[in-house]
Design an enzyme around this catalytic site. Structure first.
Site, PDB file in Angstrom:
ATOM      1  N   HIS A  93       0.861  -1.192   0.000  1.00 41.33           N
ATOM      2  CA  HIS A  93       0.000   0.000   0.000  1.00 41.33           C
ATOM      3  C   HIS A  93       0.889   1.231   0.000  1.00 41.33           C
ATOM      4  O   HIS A  93       1.927   1.266   0.642  1.00 41.33           O
ATOM      5  CB  HIS A  93      -0.902   0.008   1.241  1.00 41.33           C
ATOM      6  CG  HIS A  93      -2.051   0.956   1.111  1.00 41.33           C
ATOM      7  ND1 HIS A  93      -3.253   0.584   0.561  1.00 41.33           N
ATOM      8  CD2 HIS A  93      -2.181   2.261   1.438  1.00 41.33           C
ATOM      9  CE1 HIS A  93      -4.081   1.619   0.562  1.00 41.33           C
ATOM     10  NE2 HIS A  93      -3.447   2.655   1.087  1.00 41.33           N
ATOM     11  N   ASP A 172     -13.316   3.114   7.412  1.00 43.13           N
ATOM     12  CA  ASP A 172     -12.390   3.829   6.525  1.00 43.13           C
ATOM     13  C   ASP A 172     -13.111   4.319   5.272  1.00 43.13           C
ATOM     14  O   ASP A 172     -12.793   5.388   4.745  1.00 43.13           O
ATOM     15  CB  ASP A 172     -11.181   2.967   6.150  1.00 43.13           C
ATOM     16  CG  ASP A 172     -10.154   3.779   5.351  1.00 43.13           C
ATOM     17  OD1 ASP A 172      -9.751   4.850   5.842  1.00 43.13           O
ATOM     18  OD2 ASP A 172      -9.798   3.374   4.236  1.00 43.13           O
ATOM     19  N   ARG A 179     -12.466  12.892   4.741  1.00 45.41           N
ATOM     20  CA  ARG A 179     -11.161  13.573   4.842  1.00 45.41           C
ATOM     21  C   ARG A 179     -10.792  14.210   3.515  1.00 45.41           C
ATOM     22  O   ARG A 179     -10.257  15.318   3.462  1.00 45.41           O
ATOM     23  CB  ARG A 179     -10.071  12.573   5.269  1.00 45.41           C
ATOM     24  CG  ARG A 179     -10.135  12.219   6.736  1.00 45.41           C
ATOM     25  CD  ARG A 179      -9.245  11.038   7.067  1.00 45.41           C
ATOM     26  NE  ARG A 179      -7.859  11.279   6.752  1.00 45.41           N
ATOM     27  CZ  ARG A 179      -7.041  10.373   6.196  1.00 45.41           C
ATOM     28  NH1 ARG A 179      -7.484   9.154   5.911  1.00 45.41           N
ATOM     29  NH2 ARG A 179      -5.795  10.676   5.947  1.00 45.41           N
ATOM     30  N   SER A 194      -6.083   4.907   8.746  1.00 45.11           N
ATOM     31  CA  SER A 194      -6.791   4.607   7.502  1.00 45.11           C
ATOM     32  C   SER A 194      -6.148   3.414   6.800  1.00 45.11           C
ATOM     33  O   SER A 194      -6.812   2.433   6.443  1.00 45.11           O
ATOM     34  CB  SER A 194      -6.758   5.854   6.599  1.00 45.11           C
ATOM     35  OG  SER A 194      -7.104   5.532   5.276  1.00 45.11           O
ATOM     36  N   LYS A 198      -7.558  -0.909   7.020  1.00 42.44           N
ATOM     37  CA  LYS A 198      -8.010  -1.752   5.900  1.00 42.44           C
ATOM     38  C   LYS A 198      -7.040  -2.888   5.611  1.00 42.44           C
ATOM     39  O   LYS A 198      -7.447  -3.993   5.267  1.00 42.44           O
ATOM     40  CB  LYS A 198      -8.371  -0.999   4.623  1.00 42.44           C
ATOM     41  CG  LYS A 198      -7.631   0.163   4.192  1.00 42.44           C
ATOM     42  CD  LYS A 198      -8.230   0.751   2.907  1.00 42.44           C
ATOM     43  CE  LYS A 198      -7.296   1.809   2.381  1.00 42.44           C
ATOM     44  NZ  LYS A 198      -7.256   3.011   3.212  1.00 42.44           N
TER      45      LYS A 198
HETATM   46  N1  URA Z   1      -3.876   5.877   1.681  1.00 37.58           N
HETATM   47  C1  URA Z   1      -4.910   5.528   2.493  1.00 37.58           C
HETATM   48  O1  URA Z   1      -5.480   4.453   2.354  1.00 37.58           O
HETATM   49  N2  URA Z   1      -5.274   6.373   3.451  1.00 37.58           N
HETATM   50  C2  URA Z   1      -4.676   7.554   3.660  1.00 37.58           C
HETATM   51  O2  URA Z   1      -5.064   8.263   4.565  1.00 37.58           O
HETATM   52  C3  URA Z   1      -3.609   7.926   2.807  1.00 37.58           C
HETATM   53  C4  URA Z   1      -3.222   7.062   1.814  1.00 37.58           C
END
Ligand code: URA
Length: 451
Positions: A93, A172, A179, A194, A198
């Site tokens: 990620h 999220d 956000r 966040s 996930k």
């Molecule tokens: N990626 C995400 O999933 N959340 C964030 O807050 C920033 C990048």
């Protein structure tokens, strides 16, 4: 649910929690869970959560509050159980960048190498692009799979990509969209909660984090990026995951394309063994770390060799093709990229000076893509998958007057005019070239069971 009960039997009120964080006081795990539960179940309205998010961003959350937020968000939904699928479950990620399309390449490489990649991604956030928006630019592709279908796609192709759902990471899903529209993205604590909520819901063995640093990243300095990486790695290790975090350069767009369908096109070219060198290099590096965490290679050098081989042999491309087909997408875009959405107009921005590109205000390039319609200004906005920016000149490149630096792909003259101004002012051109090449990967942090 503007009132609940605390351990001391005092009622918990959202207004008090907002005021407490506004004053910089530490919130209890119970108060944080109240916010997460209340917002996820739509009992606390957007406007109160927006105020709380802004207070949290400005005042900060400490380690305990961040851990409580991450866990509450994680447990807002179910956790995936992928134990019936053979192979290590490893994901990657990114914290968000401009032209950052590595997920589309890295997941198929890892799947072709025998890993299971159950990727839950996000949409565009602030000035950065999102994997879900990119995928949806492929005609027919759906990121809204049932968990049963997600499991089937994973089992067949080794990789599958979906968004946060009502079942997985529902908190999220809501916080992320809010956000994006309230200027509350750039908080390391909110980013950690966040991402990790996930990713921890995916039932992983290992997670590779691509933590961006530079003018196009949320964390502008290497120090801030390292602190965010440490926070996320610590969270993952505490939950028993093998973790690696790569701090990588985001002082300029990654690759040459910025914008949803343009980025899909560029990802396909890397999967076909072509594409820009920086993008390929980072994809190979990230996939290699996934192999290391998933024990599919003995060391990082062998893992890089494996990743490069899977790209060059076309094995990764075939995993991508299968995933696209199984998620309802039109796989013919691979051979005929012109079937992807294309903007009606193009306009080239040229240099007015002779010299070298010494700095790019990369966030402005991302903002220009949002202005063109490639991202959202409000939660309800519908994005235009076709628009974006093609970058012709990158850091260190020589330019002459009249030479193209970028091409804008657009569908609205007024939006293109605004984007053009932003792009022009984001390029710094000087007589002398900038000092030596900057490494793409600045630092690597590894921790967890097999570090
Ligand atoms: N990626 C995400 O999933 N959340 C964030 O807050 C920033 C990048």
């Amino acid at each position: 649910m503007n009132a609940g009960a605390s351990a001391s039997n005092q009622p918990i009120r959202m207004l008090d929690i907002i005021a407490k964080k506004r004053q910089g006081a530490e919130l209890s795990a119970e108060e944080i869970a109240f916010v997460v539960r209340g917002y996820t179940s739509a009992q606390i309205p957007d406007y109160q959560v927006s105020a709380w998010l802004m207070a949290a961003l400005l005042r900060g959350l400490d380690r305990a509050e961040t851990a409580a937020l991450t866990l509450s968000m994680l447990h807002s939904g179910s956790l995936l159980d992928l134990s019936t699928l053979p192979g290590a479950k490893v994901d990657k990620h990114s914290t968000g960048g401009v032209g950052d399309k590595t997920s589309l390449v890295v997941a198929p490489i890892a799947a072709a190498g025998g890993l299971i990649v159950p990727m839950i991604s996000g949409r565009g956030l602030g000035h950065t692009g999102g994997t879900l928006d990119k995928l949806e630019s492929i005609p027919g592709f759906t990121v809204n799979l049932s968990l049963e279908r997600f499991h089937q796609v994973l089992s067949a192709s080794g990789c599958a990509m979906i968004g946060q759902t009502q079942e997985i990471a529902p908190a999220d899903r809501k916080f992320y969209a809010l956000r994006d529209a309230t200027g509350t993205v750039e908080s390391p604590n909110l980013i950690c909660a966040s991402i990790m909520s996930k990713k921890l819901a995916e039932g992983l063995d290992g997670l590779v984090l691509d933590v961006k640093t530079g003018s196009g990243a949320f964390m502008k300095s290497d120090l801030a990026a390292t602190q965010l990486a440490d926070l996320m790695v610590e969270t993952g290790v505490r939950m028993g995951k093998r973790m690696a975090a790569l701090i990588t350069d985001m002082d300029q767009p990654l690759g040459n394309m910025v914008g949803n369908s343009l980025e899909v096109r560029e990802s396909i070219s890397v999967l076909c063994g072509q594409g820009p060198q920086d993008l390929r290099e980072l994809c190979v590096e990230l996939a290699a770390w996934m192999f290391v965490l998933g024990s599919a290679a003995a060391d990082i050098e062998r893992a890089k060799g494996l990743a490069a081989k899977l790209l060059d042999s076309g094995a990764a491309l075939e995993r991508f093709r299968l995933m696209v087909r199984l998620e309802g997408g039109d796989e013919t875009v691979i051979e005929q990229p012109s079937r992807l959405p294309q903007a009606r107009q193009r306009s080239t921005i040229t240099s007015t000076r002779k010299g070298f590109v010494t700095r790019i205000e990369c966030e402005q390039i991302g903002r220009a893509a949002v202005i063109l319609g490639g991202g959202r200004e409000k939660k309800e906005d519908v994005i235009d998958p076709a628009v974006g920016i093609e970058v012709h000149k990158k850091l260190g490149d020589a330019v002459s007057p009249g030479e193209p630096i970028c091409t804008i792909h657009y569908n609205s003259e007024s939006r293109a005019a605004q984007a053009k101004l932003l792009i022009e002012s984001s390029y710094h051109i000087a007589e002398a070239p900038p000092p030596g090449p900057r490494p793409l990967v600045r630092k690597i942090i590894q921790a967890g069971a097999n570090s």
